[in-house]
Motif scaffolding. Sequence first.
Motif, short mmCIF file in Angstrom:
data_model
loop_
_atom_site.label_atom_id
_atom_site.label_comp_id
_atom_site.label_asym_id
_atom_site.label_seq_id
_atom_site.Cartn_x
_atom_site.Cartn_y
_atom_site.Cartn_z
N VAL A 210 5.45 -5.93 -2.50
CA VAL A 210 6.62 -5.15 -2.32
C VAL A 210 6.78 -4.76 -0.99
N TYR A 211 7.93 -4.36 -0.61
CA TYR A 211 8.22 -3.94 0.90
C TYR A 211 8.77 -2.66 0.77
N ALA A 212 7.93 -1.65 1.23
CA ALA A 212 8.30 -0.28 1.21
C ALA A 212 9.07 0.10 2.31
N ASP A 213 9.17 -0.77 3.33
CA ASP A 213 9.80 -0.56 4.74
C ASP A 213 10.89 -1.27 4.89
N LYS A 214 11.23 -2.26 3.89
CA LYS A 214 12.24 -3.21 3.98
C LYS A 214 13.09 -3.53 2.84
N THR A 215 13.85 -2.55 2.43
CA THR A 215 14.31 -2.60 1.11
C THR A 215 15.71 -2.93 0.85
N SER A 216 16.00 -3.31 -0.38
CA SER A 216 17.07 -3.94 -0.61
C SER A 216 18.41 -2.98 -0.52
N ALA A 217 19.47 -3.63 -0.49
CA ALA A 217 20.98 -2.87 -0.48
C ALA A 217 20.96 -1.93 -1.75
N ARG B 70 20.79 2.13 -1.41
CA ARG B 70 21.88 3.22 -1.88
C ARG B 70 21.15 4.24 -2.55
N PHE B 71 20.24 3.86 -3.56
CA PHE B 71 19.49 5.09 -4.11
C PHE B 71 18.65 5.61 -3.09
N LEU B 72 18.14 5.45 -1.99
CA LEU B 72 17.64 6.19 -1.18
C LEU B 72 18.59 7.22 -0.55
N ARG B 73 19.78 6.62 -0.28
CA ARG B 73 20.96 7.59 0.64
C ARG B 73 21.08 8.63 -0.38
N ARG B 74 21.18 8.43 -1.67
CA ARG B 74 21.58 9.58 -2.66
C ARG B 74 20.56 10.55 -2.50
N ALA C 293 20.41 12.66 0.61
CA ALA C 293 21.53 13.50 0.82
C ALA C 293 21.21 14.78 -0.03
N ALA C 294 20.31 14.45 -1.05
CA ALA C 294 20.03 15.56 -1.78
C ALA C 294 18.82 16.51 -1.29
N GLY C 295 18.48 15.99 -0.29
CA GLY C 295 17.26 16.92 0.56
C GLY C 295 15.90 16.35 0.32
N GLN C 296 15.75 15.05 -0.06
CA GLN C 296 14.67 14.63 -0.18
C GLN C 296 14.21 13.92 1.33
N ASP C 297 12.99 14.35 2.06
CA ASP C 297 12.85 14.10 3.17
C ASP C 297 12.37 12.54 3.36
N GLY C 298 12.36 11.90 4.42
CA GLY C 298 11.92 10.62 4.59
C GLY C 298 12.76 9.64 5.35
N PRO C 299 12.32 8.63 6.03
CA PRO C 299 13.41 7.56 6.75
C PRO C 299 14.43 7.01 5.65
N ALA C 300 15.63 6.77 6.21
CA ALA C 300 16.88 6.70 5.24
C ALA C 300 16.40 5.37 4.55
#
Length: 567
Positions: free
Chosen positions: A155-162, A166-170, A173-180
């Motif tokens: 798996v690629y933790a640093d090269k994610t699918s679209a 989208r899941f990560l952006r949500r 936005a809810a306050g979870q810290d980390g790269p976008a």
Amino acid sequence: MTAHLLIGPVLRRVTGDRATIWVETTSAAQVRVEATGGGAGSAQTFSAYGHHYAIVVVEGLRRGEASEYQMWLDDRQVWPPTDSPYPPSVIVTRPADDAEHPVSMIFGSCREATPHATGRKLPPDALDAYARRLMTDPQDPQLRPDLVVLLGDQVYADKTSAKVRRFLRRRRAAGQDGPADEVVSFDEYTKLYLESWRDPEVRWLLATVPSVMIFDDHEIIDDWNTSASWRADMSTQPWWAERIASGLASYWVYQHLGNLSPDELAADPLLAKITSVPDATDLLRDFGLSVDAPEQAENTDRPYQWSFALDIGRTRLVMLDNRCNRVLTPARREMLPAAEWAWFTDQAHGDYDHLVIGSSLPWLMPPAIHHVEAWNEKLTVNPDTRRAAFAEKIRRAVDLEHWAAFSHSFHALTELCRRLGEGGADAPRHRVGVGGAYAPPATISVLSGDVHHSYVARAKLGPAVRTPVHQLTCSPIHNQVPAPMKPLMRLAWSRVAARGMRALAKSAGVPRPPLTWKRLAGPYFGNAVSTLRHHGARAEVEVEGTSKDGHLFTVATVPLTDAVKNA
């Protein structure tokens, strides 16, 4: 709450008359597996981070037979699906006396999840193509391997699918810290495995053929543990502690747990603790942090070993952790700490014919790249701190972190192969065949991935070495190398480039390598899967690529035992 199958079943180890099957479910359940003609097992799921998992040991299988199997969650049959278009999944055991029985394993690395998953148009997935071919007759020994060996970047933790982005952006936005666009938490990691292992063809393949796996860097982050300065920089990131704890905890659950044999599962203290509590979240978080604590960087007694070994017939496979347990102290960098290296050399002794070493990173790289990495490592310990700092920047910028950049380990592996291959008085001895005579191994093969091109290379370790020793590299399964890199990779295999880079390394005081190596096949840059076959003392490797319509075709077939005689 009714439990459903989320991921799996994933058939992992088949040992004698036993097999292990891994599964993820939507809620707590009793997981039961029954094989036709005999063989059954059950296990209660364990819970962590709101997710539910089980690993079932199926016992009493008939030796030398193929058995279809079914899975129940509580009292509901969930596998095979009633609407499945694919053949039934089977567990194939080897005969009780299989000394003369052939052994085959497919291997490769670097698989992005699904077609167009990251927005790039990639060539067809080689693992999908392999599955489709096997579906024509899952019990045909000419089609079916004994084992799937996945050598990193599952798996690629640093090269994610679209979809994952989208899941990560949500989440961000809810306050979870980390790269976008990169995963950090355990729950985010689960989305990677869900996306990758629910690919329909791959899901069927993993349910039908045993598999073992080892991580490379992208399961955590690109260039993971490149150097001590890299670790120091990463530790300043506010999200890093959760990233590494979640990455290692999820790797243990999804990949490493299935690498263990039934006996090893029964003896594993972490599994015993996790299955004894209602919620193992804190246990897994503490585990993930403890096996990557900064003070562990030079510790020779790691609290957990990711490397593992297994025997199939007369073949021994030893899979090495090239990432987590590195010693990163400049001037004495090591791929494995002393205690784990001692374990590895112990595994090189024993009753087998063929030794296979699984290493996510190639031992023998294109010669020009090897010399550049050796040159760079030498400069990073230069007394002139400015030059050393500049060399460290180069090391990290262009990923100079393979075996050549860990010269102590490169030389140690080379020496081990030489001693094994000579079979002299001081070499580890191997009982060969039913008659019990002692001799050097019939072959030594180092399986690797990472470099996004496939090749076969023969090591030349001296006239006294009787064992053929090869580097077998297969990468990627589903990815691609940038077009501008292809001519550079080809150039790195040329004698002209090798001589030039050897001169550069010599200027820094790097001694000549204690061996030479010759490319027998490749480089091939398409998506590929390779098959290593052993039959008695004979061995061959076949590299297969994917056509535009998603079928496999032979790129090269190399006889590993005849290659030395004919070279």
